[in-house]
Design an enzyme around this catalytic site. Structure first.
Site, PDB file in Angstrom:
ATOM      1  N   HIS A   1      -1.905  -5.423   1.533  1.00 40.85           N
ATOM      2  CA  HIS A   1      -3.207  -6.063   1.359  1.00 40.85           C
ATOM      3  C   HIS A   1      -2.968  -7.468   0.849  1.00 40.85           C
ATOM      4  O   HIS A   1      -2.098  -7.692   0.020  1.00 40.85           O
ATOM      5  CB  HIS A   1      -4.057  -5.312   0.322  1.00 40.85           C
TER       6      HIS A   1
ATOM      7  N   ARG B   1       2.934  -7.117   9.458  1.00 40.47           N
ATOM      8  CA  ARG B   1       2.322  -6.069  10.273  1.00 40.47           C
ATOM      9  C   ARG B   1       2.847  -6.086  11.706  1.00 40.47           C
ATOM     10  O   ARG B   1       3.004  -5.027  12.325  1.00 40.47           O
ATOM     11  CB  ARG B   1       0.803  -6.234  10.242  1.00 40.47           C
TER      12      ARG B   1
ATOM     13  N   PHE C   1     -14.696   3.780   8.531  1.00 38.56           N
ATOM     14  CA  PHE C   1     -13.344   4.088   8.063  1.00 38.56           C
ATOM     15  C   PHE C   1     -13.231   4.100   6.540  1.00 38.56           C
ATOM     16  O   PHE C   1     -12.134   4.317   5.999  1.00 38.56           O
ATOM     17  CB  PHE C   1     -12.329   3.097   8.651  1.00 38.56           C
TER      18      PHE C   1
ATOM     19  N   LYS D   1       0.835  -1.195   0.000  1.00 37.78           N
ATOM     20  CA  LYS D   1       0.000   0.000   0.000  1.00 37.78           C
ATOM     21  C   LYS D   1       0.883   1.264   0.000  1.00 37.78           C
ATOM     22  O   LYS D   1       2.111   1.179   0.178  1.00 37.78           O
ATOM     23  CB  LYS D   1      -0.906  -0.036   1.232  1.00 37.78           C
TER      24      LYS D   1
ATOM     25  N   ARG E   1      -1.939 -14.418   4.036  1.00 35.59           N
ATOM     26  CA  ARG E   1      -2.629 -13.805   5.191  1.00 35.59           C
ATOM     27  C   ARG E   1      -1.822 -14.040   6.474  1.00 35.59           C
ATOM     28  O   ARG E   1      -1.675 -13.140   7.307  1.00 35.59           O
ATOM     29  CB  ARG E   1      -4.043 -14.371   5.343  1.00 35.59           C
TER      30      ARG E   1
ATOM     31  N   THR F   1      -5.313  -7.932  10.908  1.00 37.94           N
ATOM     32  CA  THR F   1      -5.569  -6.588  10.385  1.00 37.94           C
ATOM     33  C   THR F   1      -4.986  -5.489  11.263  1.00 37.94           C
ATOM     34  O   THR F   1      -4.363  -4.553  10.767  1.00 37.94           O
ATOM     35  CB  THR F   1      -7.088  -6.369  10.220  1.00 37.94           C
TER      36      THR F   1
HETATM   37  P1  IDP Z   1      -7.350  -6.738   5.931  1.00 37.90           P
HETATM   38  O1  IDP Z   1      -6.516  -5.700   5.239  1.00 37.90           O
HETATM   39  O2  IDP Z   1      -6.594  -7.442   7.027  1.00 37.90           O
HETATM   40  O3  IDP Z   1      -8.013  -7.699   4.978  1.00 37.90           O
HETATM   41  P2  IDP Z   1      -9.968  -5.491   6.249  1.00 37.90           P
HETATM   42  O4  IDP Z   1     -10.910  -5.732   7.378  1.00 37.90           O
HETATM   43  O5  IDP Z   1     -10.317  -6.063   4.912  1.00 37.90           O
HETATM   44  O6  IDP Z   1      -8.512  -5.969   6.707  1.00 37.90           O
HETATM   45  O7  IDP Z   1      -9.779  -3.923   6.122  1.00 37.90           O
HETATM   46  C1  IDP Z   1      -9.158  -3.379   4.982  1.00 37.90           C
HETATM   47  C2  IDP Z   1      -8.254  -2.250   5.406  1.00 37.90           C
HETATM   48  O8  IDP Z   1      -9.069  -1.217   5.959  1.00 37.90           O
HETATM   49  C3  IDP Z   1      -7.248  -2.577   6.502  1.00 37.90           C
HETATM   50  O9  IDP Z   1      -6.059  -3.148   5.986  1.00 37.90           O
HETATM   51  C4  IDP Z   1      -6.991  -1.220   7.098  1.00 37.90           C
HETATM   52  O10 IDP Z   1      -6.072  -0.491   6.273  1.00 37.90           O
HETATM   53  C5  IDP Z   1      -8.361  -0.572   6.987  1.00 37.90           C
HETATM   54  N1  IDP Z   1      -9.129  -0.730   8.230  1.00 37.90           N
HETATM   55  C6  IDP Z   1      -9.789  -1.829   8.650  1.00 37.90           C
HETATM   56  N2  IDP Z   1     -10.375  -1.615   9.837  1.00 37.90           N
HETATM   57  C7  IDP Z   1     -10.100  -0.338  10.155  1.00 37.90           C
HETATM   58  C8  IDP Z   1     -10.437   0.487  11.273  1.00 37.90           C
HETATM   59  O11 IDP Z   1     -11.119   0.085  12.220  1.00 37.90           O
HETATM   60  N3  IDP Z   1      -9.949   1.767  11.250  1.00 37.90           N
HETATM   61  C9  IDP Z   1      -9.180   2.245  10.210  1.00 37.90           C
HETATM   62  N4  IDP Z   1      -8.849   1.508   9.158  1.00 37.90           N
HETATM   63  C10 IDP Z   1      -9.297   0.232   9.124  1.00 37.90           C
HETATM   64 MG    MG Z   2      -9.525  -7.453   3.630  1.00 36.61          MG
END
Ligand code: IDP
Ligand code: MG
Length: 150
Positions: free
Chosen positions: A115, A102, A57, A9, A85, A91
């Site tokens: 991602h 991470r 968000f 990203k 993953r 996340t």
């Molecule tokens: P992932 O990237 O682990 O698959 P997802 O739930 O798909 O997680 O969320 C996508 C992206 O959205 C995350 O990587 C993060 O950058 C952002 N994100 C997810 N949850 C939050 C939050 O609660 N606050 C701010 N950003 C968030």
């Molecule tokens: Mg995701």
């Protein structure tokens, strides 16, 4: 054989972590099948993150992912989705295990560096958003049999 979409990203690109992410996936044994440096525009951001459209968000996520270049990649192996993953970590970097991308490199849920598709179905959908079919290559490596028992 499974393929998954990985993005470094904008935070990862700006912090000079492209090589770090690629190196970890290469060392794990996954095979790089496609790669490009590109910008994500608003339309692609909405298609890619459509599942999150109602989350608080979402606006910040779209503005973040469109804020600078990303490196989009296809990585291949048996169980590629699950392996990527697990290599990324959960996340929220606060909870990501040391040894994961991470968990080693991040501290904030709004700056998650990478991602990775969350299921084989998501991977197919997302790879089609980022790559033309002919941009994803199949090839043998002389090391393949040392990584996976034939
Ligand atoms: P992932 O990237 O682990 O698959 P997802 O739930 O798909 O997680 O969320 C996508 C992206 O959205 C995350 O990587 C993060 O950058 C952002 N994100 C997810 N949850 C939050 C939050 O609660 N606050 C701010 N950003 C968030
Ligand atoms: Mg995701």
């Amino acid at each position: 054989m499974e393929r998954t979409l990985v993005l470094v990203k904008p935070d990862g690109v700006q912090r000079g972590l492209v090589g770090e992410v690629i190196g970890r996936l290469e060392r794990r044994g996954l095979k790089l099948a496609a790669i490009k440096l590109m910008r994500v525009d608003e339309g692609l951001a909405h298609r890619h993150y459509g599942e999150h459209v109602d989350r608080p968000f979402f606006a910040g996520l779209v503005s973040f992912i469109t804020s600078g270049p990303v490196v989009a990649m296809a990585w291949e192996s048996n169980n590629a989705v699950e392996i990527v993953r697990n290599t990324m970590g959960v996340t929220n970097p606060v909870n990501a295990a040391p040894g994961t991308i991470r968990g080693d490199l991040g501290v904030d849920i709004g700056r998650t560096i990478v991602h990775g598709s969350d299921s084989p179905e998501s991977a197919e959908r997302e790879l089609a958003l980022f790559f033309q079919p002919e941009e994803i290559l199949s090839y043998a490596r002389s090391t393949d049999d040392w990584i996976v028992e034939p």
